[in-house]
Design an enzyme around this catalytic site. Sequence first.
Site, PDB file in Angstrom:
ATOM      1  N   CYS A  50       0.956  -1.213   0.071  1.00 18.38           N
ATOM      2  CA  CYS A  50       0.041  -0.009  -0.044  1.00 18.38           C
ATOM      3  C   CYS A  50       0.919   1.277  -0.038  1.00 18.38           C
ATOM      4  O   CYS A  50       0.372   2.396  -0.315  1.00 18.38           O
ATOM      5  CB  CYS A  50      -1.185   0.040   1.327  1.00 18.38           C
ATOM      6  N   ASN A  51       2.094   1.164   0.335  1.00 21.82           N
ATOM      7  CA  ASN A  51       3.023   2.265   0.630  1.00 21.82           C
ATOM      8  C   ASN A  51       4.172   2.353  -0.531  1.00 21.82           C
ATOM      9  O   ASN A  51       4.804   3.485  -0.545  1.00 21.82           O
ATOM     10  CB  ASN A  51       3.644   2.372   1.755  1.00 21.82           C
ATOM     11  N   GLN A 114       6.005  -6.213   9.157  1.00 23.37           N
ATOM     12  CA  GLN A 114       5.378  -6.708   8.062  1.00 23.37           C
ATOM     13  C   GLN A 114       6.149  -6.656   6.609  1.00 23.37           C
ATOM     14  O   GLN A 114       5.845  -7.433   5.728  1.00 23.37           O
ATOM     15  CB  GLN A 114       3.998  -6.070   7.734  1.00 23.37           C
ATOM     16  N   GLY A 187     -16.086  -0.813  21.705  1.00 21.86           N
ATOM     17  CA  GLY A 187     -15.960  -0.311  20.188  1.00 21.86           C
ATOM     18  C   GLY A 187     -15.470  -1.333  19.242  1.00 21.86           C
ATOM     19  O   GLY A 187     -15.286  -2.553  19.720  1.00 21.86           O
ATOM     20  N   ALA A 188     -15.599  -1.021  18.201  1.00 17.18           N
ATOM     21  CA  ALA A 188     -15.379  -1.873  16.860  1.00 17.18           C
ATOM     22  C   ALA A 188     -14.673  -1.184  15.916  1.00 17.18           C
ATOM     23  O   ALA A 188     -14.581  -1.630  14.691  1.00 17.18           O
ATOM     24  CB  ALA A 188     -16.386  -2.620  16.586  1.00 17.18           C
ATOM     25  N   GLY A 189     -14.046   0.126  16.311  1.00 16.04           N
ATOM     26  CA  GLY A 189     -13.383   0.752  15.206  1.00 16.04           C
ATOM     27  C   GLY A 189     -12.147   0.400  14.590  1.00 16.04           C
ATOM     28  O   GLY A 189     -11.550  -0.904  15.189  1.00 16.04           O
ATOM     29  N   GLU A 190     -11.332   1.067  14.020  1.00 17.74           N
ATOM     30  CA  GLU A 190     -10.051   0.564  13.620  1.00 17.74           C
ATOM     31  C   GLU A 190      -9.075   0.321  14.644  1.00 17.74           C
ATOM     32  O   GLU A 190      -8.327  -0.825  14.445  1.00 17.74           O
ATOM     33  CB  GLU A 190      -9.422   1.803  12.743  1.00 17.74           C
ATOM     34  N   THR A 191      -8.908   1.198  15.742  1.00 20.20           N
ATOM     35  CA  THR A 191      -7.983   0.761  16.588  1.00 20.20           C
ATOM     36  C   THR A 191      -8.343  -0.505  17.525  1.00 20.20           C
ATOM     37  O   THR A 191      -7.398  -1.269  17.930  1.00 20.20           O
ATOM     38  CB  THR A 191      -8.082   2.221  17.700  1.00 20.20           C
ATOM     39  N   ILE A 192      -9.657  -0.337  17.790  1.00 24.94           N
ATOM     40  CA  ILE A 192     -10.029  -1.869  18.584  1.00 24.94           C
ATOM     41  C   ILE A 192     -10.027  -3.099  17.786  1.00 24.94           C
ATOM     42  O   ILE A 192      -9.411  -4.208  18.133  1.00 24.94           O
ATOM     43  CB  ILE A 192     -11.415  -1.748  19.092  1.00 24.94           C
TER      44      ILE A 192
END
Length: 421
Positions: A50-51, A114, A187-192
């Site tokens: 991706c980078n 990674q 929560g269920a966002g990106e950080t979690i």
Amino acid sequence: MRFLALGINHKTAPVAIRERVAFTPEQLEAASLQLRGHQSIKEAAILSTCNRTEIYTLIEAGNVRPVLDWLSSFHSLPFEDVARYSYIHEDQAAIAHIMRVASGLDSMVLGEPQILGQLKDSYDLAKKESLLGSGLELLFQQVFATAKKVRTETGIGTNPISIAYAAVNLSQRIFTDLTKNTALLIGAGETIELVARHLNNAGVAKMIIANRTVERAQALAGEVQGKAVALNEIPHYLAKADIVISSTAAPLPIIGKGMVEDAIKQRRHRPMLMIDIAVPRDIESQVGELDDIFLFTVDDLKETIEENLAARREAAEEAEALILVSVQEFLRSLRVRDAGRMIRVFRQRAQQLAEDELALALSQLDQGQDARDVMQKLCRSLTNKWLHDPTLKIREASAENRSDLLAAAAQLLNLEASDKL
């Protein structure tokens, strides 16, 4: 032939450009087929993340245009766009660059691990598609060995510098063996999501995901073999949790002091780690006043991250020094390999000359000539023919006052100063 590393990454191009030069898995196979038939590109491997998109090749000296032409043609992009955003490293600089990439020194997140796995995938595909020759094969083996050495000797990846990983790392420091612990993630966002994956990799015994939208919690719970619950069910599950990590967008705290006091009584005062990543906070600050509760906020983690980032930068300096040494070792191995080719040719000529002279000597013996005379002729002929070319070259060097060649000849022929007089 020269090593070449050509690429476009997060430092040189915006995402709008990077996504246009990225390769999908299907495109990588098609690209490999094209590269295998390319006249100017002798060996190649493609790294696409991706980078960054990078192409590692062996090409004819000073001829980088074919690689740029191929990349722009494959993605149907104007040559000027590709050339504008790309960087090119050759030979020693290319070798050092690939080692830096593999070690995480060129990554957006310094020291992230990674990229090494992604580079190994690129190597595996190139090998499968018959794109590797002895040059890149030898280089990749040195690159992988160097990256491993950087990881083990500098500790560049041991200090967490993401909020999610720092939270999990803190959990591992307080609860040594997470295989015996239960984690409640709110929560269920990106950080979690990242916290859940890190905890799963760390082997946490159980995970409970609480979220306002239960369906989203179920999706994440399914990924990490956890249990999904609604936010209003937290009081029922809080006492089961050894670790609580919360990151929601709620305007008011979700967990209050009274709720935690009830949970502590049910736990019979077994300690609980609570990490509040949210802003505004999900856990009332008064919770930190309770015995048996270890409460940390996002500011606590950020302070740790800054310290760890400084440690990674220090480790990166050590890694650069290791890479410098590794580059020189690799260049030396190339020189030894090139000398090996010369030695093989040298010995083949000597062997052929010996076989020719032996055949002549055996023929003379078959004709009944005196064996002593035949052996003497064989020795004289071998000596004269073998020394003929070196003798001429030494005389030419002397006539042209080439002291450097004469000194090299003396060293190669193992002649002492007294022998040269």
